[in-house]
Design a protein around this motif. Structure first.
Motif, PDB file in Angstrom:
ATOM      1  N   PRO A  94       0.797  -1.330  -0.120  1.00  0.00           N
ATOM      2  CA  PRO A  94       0.103  -0.418   0.112  1.00  0.00           C
ATOM      3  C   PRO A  94       1.041   1.038   0.018  1.00  0.00           C
ATOM      4  CG  PRO A  94      -0.726  -1.420   1.378  1.00  0.00           C
ATOM      5  CD  PRO A  94       1.035  -1.625   1.038  1.00  0.00           C
ATOM      6  N   ALA A  95       0.355   2.478  -0.771  1.00  0.00           N
ATOM      7  CA  ALA A  95       1.377   3.750  -0.277  1.00  0.00           C
ATOM      8  C   ALA A  95       0.997   3.952   0.968  1.00  0.00           C
ATOM      9  CB  ALA A  95       0.699   4.665  -1.267  1.00  0.00           C
ATOM     10  N   GLY A  96       1.746   4.876   1.372  1.00  0.00           N
ATOM     11  CA  GLY A  96       2.276   5.318   2.469  1.00  0.00           C
ATOM     12  C   GLY A  96       2.133   3.903   3.305  1.00  0.00           C
ATOM     13  N   THR A  97       3.292   2.818   3.390  1.00  0.00           N
ATOM     14  CA  THR A  97       3.479   1.518   3.884  1.00  0.00           C
ATOM     15  C   THR A  97       5.269   2.336   4.612  1.00  0.00           C
ATOM     16  OG1 THR A  97       2.170   0.347   3.190  1.00  0.00           O
ATOM     17  CG2 THR A  97       4.651  -0.815   3.846  1.00  0.00           C
ATOM     18  N   ASP A  98       5.721   3.102   3.859  1.00  0.00           N
ATOM     19  CA  ASP A  98       7.070   3.772   4.189  1.00  0.00           C
ATOM     20  C   ASP A  98       7.036   4.316   4.848  1.00  0.00           C
ATOM     21  OD1 ASP A  98       5.608   5.091   2.292  1.00  0.00           O
ATOM     22  OD2 ASP A  98       8.399   5.929   2.124  1.00  0.00           O
ATOM     23  N   ASN A  99       6.040   5.153   4.971  1.00  0.00           N
ATOM     24  CA  ASN A  99       5.310   5.973   6.198  1.00  0.00           C
ATOM     25  C   ASN A  99       5.057   5.691   7.734  1.00  0.00           C
ATOM     26  OD1 ASN A  99       6.005   8.537   4.600  1.00  0.00           O
ATOM     27  ND2 ASN A  99       4.265   8.318   4.033  1.00  0.00           N
ATOM     28  N   LEU A 100       4.819   4.664   7.178  1.00  0.00           N
ATOM     29  CA  LEU A 100       4.167   3.813   8.437  1.00  0.00           C
ATOM     30  C   LEU A 100       5.354   3.335   9.267  1.00  0.00           C
ATOM     31  CD1 LEU A 100       2.409   2.786  11.504  1.00  0.00           C
ATOM     32  CD2 LEU A 100       1.560   0.955   9.108  1.00  0.00           C
ATOM     33  N   ILE A 101       6.232   2.674   8.784  1.00  0.00           N
ATOM     34  CA  ILE A 101       7.291   1.860   8.490  1.00  0.00           C
ATOM     35  C   ILE A 101       8.529   2.891   9.804  1.00  0.00           C
ATOM     36  CG2 ILE A 101       8.973   0.423   7.894  1.00  0.00           C
ATOM     37  CD1 ILE A 101       7.463  -0.401   5.922  1.00  0.00           C
ATOM     38  N   ARG A 102       8.584   4.174   9.197  1.00  0.00           N
ATOM     39  CA  ARG A 102       9.001   5.397   9.791  1.00  0.00           C
ATOM     40  C   ARG A 102       8.865   5.350  11.482  1.00  0.00           C
ATOM     41  NH1 ARG A 102       9.396   6.982   4.411  1.00  0.00           N
ATOM     42  NH2 ARG A 102      11.761   6.392   3.572  1.00  0.00           N
ATOM     43  N   TRP A 103       7.363   5.271  10.862  1.00  0.00           N
ATOM     44  CA  TRP A 103       6.858   5.897  12.844  1.00  0.00           C
ATOM     45  C   TRP A 103       6.980   4.656  13.685  1.00  0.00           C
ATOM     46  CZ3 TRP A 103       3.289   3.829  15.808  1.00  0.00           C
ATOM     47  CH2 TRP A 103       2.424   4.837  16.740  1.00  0.00           C
ATOM     48  N   LEU A 104       6.617   3.174  13.022  1.00  0.00           N
ATOM     49  CA  LEU A 104       6.967   2.528  13.968  1.00  0.00           C
ATOM     50  C   LEU A 104       8.653   2.321  14.607  1.00  0.00           C
ATOM     51  CD1 LEU A 104       4.766  -0.552  12.246  1.00  0.00           C
ATOM     52  CD2 LEU A 104       4.237   0.692  14.449  1.00  0.00           C
ATOM     53  N   LEU A 105       9.309   2.758  13.770  1.00  0.00           N
ATOM     54  CA  LEU A 105      10.781   2.710  14.392  1.00  0.00           C
ATOM     55  C   LEU A 105      11.037   3.785  15.202  1.00  0.00           C
ATOM     56  CD1 LEU A 105      12.820   1.468  10.751  1.00  0.00           C
ATOM     57  CD2 LEU A 105      12.228  -0.039  12.933  1.00  0.00           C
ATOM     58  N   ASN A 106      10.246   5.190  15.181  1.00  0.00           N
ATOM     59  CA  ASN A 106      10.695   6.694  15.840  1.00  0.00           C
ATOM     60  C   ASN A 106       9.657   5.894  16.982  1.00  0.00           C
ATOM     61  OD1 ASN A 106      12.012   7.482  13.510  1.00  0.00           O
ATOM     62  ND2 ASN A 106      10.376   8.634  12.844  1.00  0.00           N
ATOM     63  N   HIS A 107       8.629   5.057  16.803  1.00  0.00           N
ATOM     64  CA  HIS A 107       8.410   4.534  18.293  1.00  0.00           C
ATOM     65  C   HIS A 107       8.714   3.567  18.881  1.00  0.00           C
ATOM     66  CE1 HIS A 107       5.252   7.805  16.820  1.00  0.00           C
ATOM     67  NE2 HIS A 107       5.142   8.292  18.326  1.00  0.00           N
ATOM     68  N   ASN A 108       9.774   2.931  18.872  1.00  0.00           N
ATOM     69  CA  ASN A 108      10.740   1.146  19.446  1.00  0.00           C
ATOM     70  C   ASN A 108       9.799   0.558  18.849  1.00  0.00           C
ATOM     71  OD1 ASN A 108      13.085   1.087  20.725  1.00  0.00           O
ATOM     72  ND2 ASN A 108      12.211   0.456  22.661  1.00  0.00           N
ATOM     73  N   ILE A 109       9.192   0.481  17.969  1.00  0.00           N
ATOM     74  CA  ILE A 109       8.420  -0.668  17.141  1.00  0.00           C
ATOM     75  C   ILE A 109       8.778  -0.872  15.877  1.00  0.00           C
ATOM     76  CG2 ILE A 109       6.732  -1.473  16.376  1.00  0.00           C
ATOM     77  CD1 ILE A 109       4.388   0.431  17.812  1.00  0.00           C
ATOM     78  N   GLN A 110       9.783  -2.679  16.028  1.00  0.00           N
ATOM     79  CA  GLN A 110      10.495  -2.797  14.520  1.00  0.00           C
ATOM     80  C   GLN A 110       9.067  -3.701  14.011  1.00  0.00           C
ATOM     81  OE1 GLN A 110      13.942  -3.668  13.945  1.00  0.00           O
ATOM     82  NE2 GLN A 110      12.315  -4.219  12.207  1.00  0.00           N
ATOM     83  N   PRO A 111       8.551  -3.501  12.817  1.00  0.00           N
ATOM     84  CA  PRO A 111       8.298  -4.720  11.845  1.00  0.00           C
ATOM     85  C   PRO A 111       8.661  -5.569  11.622  1.00  0.00           C
ATOM     86  CG  PRO A 111       8.080  -2.280  11.112  1.00  0.00           C
ATOM     87  CD  PRO A 111       9.808  -2.268  12.281  1.00  0.00           C
ATOM     88  N   LEU A 112       8.433  -6.558  11.373  1.00  0.00           N
ATOM     89  CA  LEU A 112       8.267  -7.912  10.935  1.00  0.00           C
ATOM     90  C   LEU A 112       7.364  -8.138   9.823  1.00  0.00           C
ATOM     91  CD1 LEU A 112      10.263 -10.353  10.636  1.00  0.00           C
ATOM     92  CD2 LEU A 112       9.101 -11.445  12.876  1.00  0.00           C
ATOM     93  N   GLU A 130      12.957  -4.393  -1.511  1.00  0.00           N
ATOM     94  CA  GLU A 130      14.192  -3.837  -1.440  1.00  0.00           C
ATOM     95  C   GLU A 130      13.791  -2.771  -0.700  1.00  0.00           C
ATOM     96  OE1 GLU A 130      16.555  -3.590  -5.494  1.00  0.00           O
ATOM     97  OE2 GLU A 130      17.195  -5.201  -4.638  1.00  0.00           O
ATOM     98  N   MET A 131      13.138  -1.137  -1.012  1.00  0.00           N
ATOM     99  CA  MET A 131      12.333  -0.750  -0.612  1.00  0.00           C
ATOM    100  C   MET A 131      11.729  -0.451   1.346  1.00  0.00           C
ATOM    101  SD  MET A 131       9.449   0.845   0.717  1.00  0.00           S
ATOM    102  CE  MET A 131       8.255   0.446  -0.148  1.00  0.00           C
ATOM    103  N   LEU A 132      11.378  -2.150   1.360  1.00  0.00           N
ATOM    104  CA  LEU A 132      10.965  -2.046   2.507  1.00  0.00           C
ATOM    105  C   LEU A 132      12.404  -2.338   3.758  1.00  0.00           C
ATOM    106  CD1 LEU A 132       8.065  -4.839   1.888  1.00  0.00           C
ATOM    107  CD2 LEU A 132       8.056  -2.130   3.222  1.00  0.00           C
ATOM    108  N   LYS A 133      13.615  -3.125   2.846  1.00  0.00           N
ATOM    109  CA  LYS A 133      14.257  -3.692   3.544  1.00  0.00           C
ATOM    110  C   LYS A 133      15.001  -1.782   3.953  1.00  0.00           C
ATOM    111  CE  LYS A 133      18.477  -5.990   3.113  1.00  0.00           C
ATOM    112  NZ  LYS A 133      19.194  -6.865   2.362  1.00  0.00           N
ATOM    113  N   ARG A 134      15.271  -1.329   3.091  1.00  0.00           N
ATOM    114  CA  ARG A 134      15.979  -0.152   3.331  1.00  0.00           C
ATOM    115  C   ARG A 134      15.613   0.579   4.947  1.00  0.00           C
ATOM    116  NH1 ARG A 134      16.467  -0.059  -2.271  1.00  0.00           N
ATOM    117  NH2 ARG A 134      13.953   2.117  -2.334  1.00  0.00           N
TER     118      ARG A 134
END
Length: 218
Positions: A94-112, A130-134
């Motif tokens: 989905p569009a915006g997945t990268d933004n949610l991932i960054r939000w999660l990481l900034n809130h001490n949450i690691q997406p698996l 590769e984008m998700l990995k980056r």
């Protein structure tokens, strides 16, 4: 299914039912209660399988509210961050997945990310993976994908991810006894013939144990 898992060499399972708004409206609270009931059933049946509970969270904006309400079902921890098992739609990233991932990481949450090899967008364009990995995601591969249960293209993609050592854990994603059984035994035997054996051990033992060591095993 518990007996089948043990026949595959599995000793511990984290039960991760879906949380998908409008389809599987599970909550952290009811998952924990059902896991306790299931554990007691296993004990009464003399089954030695150890279980814990979390969830497979379909990506959605509500994840941010669940975090604020302290109701996210964490899978464990990784390098100081709380881990969630995050599911993308099978059809696309989905569009915006990268933004949610960054939000999660900034809130001490690691997406698996669960079963990235079965996402049609990633199958069509590896750059999406590769984008998700980056962005900082970890990845959980499904054992059945490795042995060819789903399709040849999915198996090929799974093996490519493993060749690049881009996967963190392999899990059964077991749903039933027949169509989606526990393939961990067959998967491990296959990988030991095709991959570095130390990496295989890392995928099915070391990393899963590291992530889930803070869970309450029943």
């Amino acid at each position: 299914m518990a007996e089948q898992a043990m026949e595959c060499g599995v000793t511990h399972i984290v039960c991760t039912p879906h949380i998908h708004q409008g389809y599987f409206d599970n909550t952290q609270e009811n998952i924990i209660e059902v896991a306790k009931t299931f554990s007691q059933y296993l004990t009464d049946a003399g089954c030695q399988l150890k279980i814990a509970s979390a969830a497979e969270l379909r990506i959605c904006p509500e994840i941010m509210f669940w975090y604020k309400n302290n109701t996210l079902p964490y899978l464990g921890t990784w390098q100081g961050k709380n881990v969630i098992l995050l599911e993308l739609p099978h059809s696309h990233v989905p569009a915006g997945t990268d933004n949610l991932i960054r939000w999660l990481l900034n809130h001490n949450i690691q997406p698996l990310i669960a079963h990235p090899e079965r996402n049609r967008d990633i199958l069509a364009d590896y750059r999406k993976f590769e984008m998700l990995k980056r962005c900082g995601c970890l990845f959980q591969l499904t054992a059945g994908s490795v042995i060819g249960r789903f399709s040849k293209p999915i198996q090929t993609l799974a093996l490519k991810m493993l060749e690049q050592k881009a996967i963190t854990v392999i899990a059964s994603d077991s749903h039933n006894l027949d169509r989606r059984p526990n393939d961990m035994g067959r998967c491990r035997a296959f990988l030991q013939e095709h991959c570095d054996r130390d990496y295989v051990t890392t995928l099915v033992e070391t990393n899963p144990k590291e992530i889930t060591q803070t869970l309450g095993w029943l």
